[in-house]
Design an enzyme around this catalytic site. Sequence first.
Site, PDB file in Angstrom:
ATOM      1  CG  ASN A 133      -0.350  -0.137   2.514  1.00 46.38           C
ATOM      2  OD1 ASN A 133       0.842   0.053   2.641  1.00 46.38           O
ATOM      3  ND2 ASN A 133      -1.129  -0.450   3.536  1.00 46.38           N
ATOM      4  NE  ARG A 165       1.800   2.639  12.319  1.00 50.47           N
ATOM      5  CZ  ARG A 165       1.326   2.406  11.094  1.00 50.47           C
ATOM      6  NH1 ARG A 165       0.866   3.398  10.355  1.00 50.47           N
ATOM      7  NH2 ARG A 165       1.314   1.179  10.606  1.00 50.47           N
ATOM      8  CD  GLN A 195      -4.917   4.496  13.848  1.00 53.85           C
ATOM      9  OE1 GLN A 195      -4.392   5.412  13.277  1.00 53.85           O
ATOM     10  NE2 GLN A 195      -4.956   3.298  13.310  1.00 53.85           N
ATOM     11  CG  HIS A 207      -4.683   4.307   9.716  1.00 53.23           C
ATOM     12  ND1 HIS A 207      -3.864   3.725  10.643  1.00 53.23           N
ATOM     13  CD2 HIS A 207      -3.979   4.297   8.563  1.00 53.23           C
ATOM     14  CE1 HIS A 207      -2.727   3.373  10.085  1.00 53.23           C
ATOM     15  NE2 HIS A 207      -2.785   3.703   8.804  1.00 53.23           N
TER      16      HIS A 207
HETATM   17  P1  NAD Z   1      10.221   1.723   4.254  1.00 52.96           P
HETATM   18  O1  NAD Z   1      10.777   0.633   5.103  1.00 52.96           O
HETATM   19  O2  NAD Z   1      10.251   1.565   2.772  1.00 52.96           O
HETATM   20  O3  NAD Z   1      10.956   3.098   4.587  1.00 52.96           O
HETATM   21  C1  NAD Z   1      11.252   3.520   5.878  1.00 52.96           C
HETATM   22  C2  NAD Z   1      12.377   4.531   5.766  1.00 52.96           C
HETATM   23  O4  NAD Z   1      12.561   5.108   7.058  1.00 52.96           O
HETATM   24  C3  NAD Z   1      13.719   3.914   5.357  1.00 52.96           C
HETATM   25  O5  NAD Z   1      14.245   4.631   4.260  1.00 52.96           O
HETATM   26  C4  NAD Z   1      14.588   4.090   6.606  1.00 52.96           C
HETATM   27  O6  NAD Z   1      15.949   4.333   6.286  1.00 52.96           O
HETATM   28  C5  NAD Z   1      13.952   5.320   7.228  1.00 52.96           C
HETATM   29  N1  NAD Z   1      14.240   5.478   8.657  1.00 52.96           N
HETATM   30  C6  NAD Z   1      14.395   4.500   9.591  1.00 52.96           C
HETATM   31  N2  NAD Z   1      14.652   5.058  10.793  1.00 52.96           N
HETATM   32  C7  NAD Z   1      14.642   6.413  10.608  1.00 52.96           C
HETATM   33  C8  NAD Z   1      14.857   7.515  11.477  1.00 52.96           C
HETATM   34  N3  NAD Z   1      15.127   7.343  12.771  1.00 52.96           N
HETATM   35  N4  NAD Z   1      14.772   8.758  10.959  1.00 52.96           N
HETATM   36  C9  NAD Z   1      14.505   8.932   9.631  1.00 52.96           C
HETATM   37  N5  NAD Z   1      14.320   7.911   8.762  1.00 52.96           N
HETATM   38  C10 NAD Z   1      14.377   6.678   9.249  1.00 52.96           C
HETATM   39  O7  NAD Z   1       8.742   1.969   4.776  1.00 52.96           O
HETATM   40  P2  NAD Z   1       7.502   2.584   3.986  1.00 52.96           P
HETATM   41  O8  NAD Z   1       6.785   1.501   3.260  1.00 52.96           O
HETATM   42  O9  NAD Z   1       7.939   3.794   3.258  1.00 52.96           O
HETATM   43  O10 NAD Z   1       6.567   2.968   5.233  1.00 52.96           O
HETATM   44  C11 NAD Z   1       6.997   3.962   6.159  1.00 52.96           C
HETATM   45  C12 NAD Z   1       6.046   4.011   7.333  1.00 52.96           C
HETATM   46  O11 NAD Z   1       4.782   4.456   6.874  1.00 52.96           O
HETATM   47  C13 NAD Z   1       5.771   2.642   7.977  1.00 52.96           C
HETATM   48  O12 NAD Z   1       6.714   2.347   8.986  1.00 52.96           O
HETATM   49  C14 NAD Z   1       4.379   2.808   8.536  1.00 52.96           C
HETATM   50  O13 NAD Z   1       4.452   3.218   9.883  1.00 52.96           O
HETATM   51  C15 NAD Z   1       3.772   3.917   7.708  1.00 52.96           C
HETATM   52  N6  NAD Z   1       2.666   3.432   6.858  1.00 52.96           N
HETATM   53  C16 NAD Z   1       1.452   4.020   6.985  1.00 52.96           C
HETATM   54  C17 NAD Z   1       0.389   3.572   6.215  1.00 52.96           C
HETATM   55  C18 NAD Z   1      -0.961   4.220   6.301  1.00 52.96           C
HETATM   56  O14 NAD Z   1      -1.949   3.600   5.919  1.00 52.96           O
HETATM   57  N7  NAD Z   1      -1.058   5.454   6.761  1.00 52.96           N
HETATM   58  C19 NAD Z   1       0.566   2.507   5.322  1.00 52.96           C
HETATM   59  C20 NAD Z   1       1.839   1.972   5.180  1.00 52.96           C
HETATM   60  C21 NAD Z   1       2.878   2.418   5.972  1.00 52.96           C
END
Ligand code: NAD
Length: 384
Positions: A147, A285, A314, A333
């Site tokens: 997603n 989050r 949530q 969400h």
């Molecule tokens: P991903 O694993 O592709 O990317 C995460 C990125 O965060 C990586 O590039 C990593 O290097 C970076 N990172 C890790 N620790 C960090 C820090 N301390 N400071 C800055 N950057 C840091 O993940 P993604 O698929 O892009 O998803 C990211 C987040 O989005 C997920 O962890 C989830 O919480 C959230 N998400 C939300 C929804 C929604 O429906 N709203 C859906 C999917 C994911």
Amino acid sequence: MAKCVMVLYPDPLDGYPPKYARESIPVIECYPDGSSLPSPSVIDFRPGELLGCVSGALGLRKFFADGGHELVVTADKEGPHSEFEHHLSDADIVISQPFWPAYLTKDRFARAPKLKLALTAGIGSDHVDLDEARARGVTVAEETYSNSISVAEHTVMQILALVRNFVPAHRWAATGGWNIADCVARAYDIEGMDVGVIAAGRIGRAVLERLRPFGVRLHYFDVHRLPAEVESDLGVTYHPDVESLAASVDVASIHSPLIAQTHHMFNDKLLKSMRRGSYIVNTARAQETDQKAIVAALESGHLAGYAGDVWYPQPPSPDHPWRTMPNNAMTPHVSGTSLSAQARYAAGTREILEDWFAGRPIRSEYLIVEGGRFAGTGAVSYQQ
Ligand code: NAD
């Protein structure tokens, strides 16, 4: 035979199935990085159906029945007398979605001695106590990329909704008004603005790519820097820390995982360091921002707007301050659970289950915790 407890959001108020707006969803060949879409042996649903609610059951009722397994599907997840808690004691598998998270706390792990697999249908497994999962040897997996583009699209929509003052303008139109001055007194173009993402992983990078044609100056901070050619293609400026990024942008969009380092990252001090009139969109989050500090910054006018789709807890209480704080464009969400996304993460959940029951390795990019340690995507995103 295994027992699976699936915690999903309630059915639509008008009943299930809904009347669908479209006949089908587009076929996507592969994810933007070239990786393949979920590939279970078969699916028992039509892509585009509502699968994430209790009656939808992620399209997995037949799969569990055919395998002779017990499946409990419920939305009742809070408190010691909930159906979720009742069935935890002999559950082998828990499946939950971040949109309606079944919080798997240390206490709940203690009440689930048979638990072996905690599956997130979607992305983001922070509702599971990952340290406890490691300590207990429970495998945690999610459907990486399923997603990500859905969330990126929602993010771009919410950035535009805030900057262009869409929500109040729509309200005027819907309530019989034609109050142009009231609509535009807070409306701007994003063209020429500085827009930055915190974390340029799958979602953050997709947001940068989608915003590039808007003629904005792009910025990012991530603990892992993008390759030089990617930075140059995107024309994006790297910041070595969140403080540098926050002080340099008009719009900040949060895409980092919720870990100790990102908990309350946008606190009072960081918010005050931002330009007056900045906007924040948070689809990562809720706890990456300080709830009270956000309300105060909107009320003082230092922040011009806040949007996103993530809350804590949530579902939030009916009087959660983010429902009514000024200049917000919050949604529940929902960004990662469009019907398009559901088809992918439901298929991915089935792929993981097929592999797990057959004793085959789970795709590494789906893994968060395995064998007592962070693995696959978990080793990149959650390892601190
Ligand atoms: P991903 O694993 O592709 O990317 C995460 C990125 O965060 C990586 O590039 C990593 O290097 C970076 N990172 C890790 N620790 C960090 C820090 N301390 N400071 C800055 N950057 C840091 O993940 P993604 O698929 O892009 O998803 C990211 C987040 O989005 C997920 O962890 C989830 O919480 C959230 N998400 C939300 C929804 C929604 O429906 N709203 C859906 C999917 C994911």
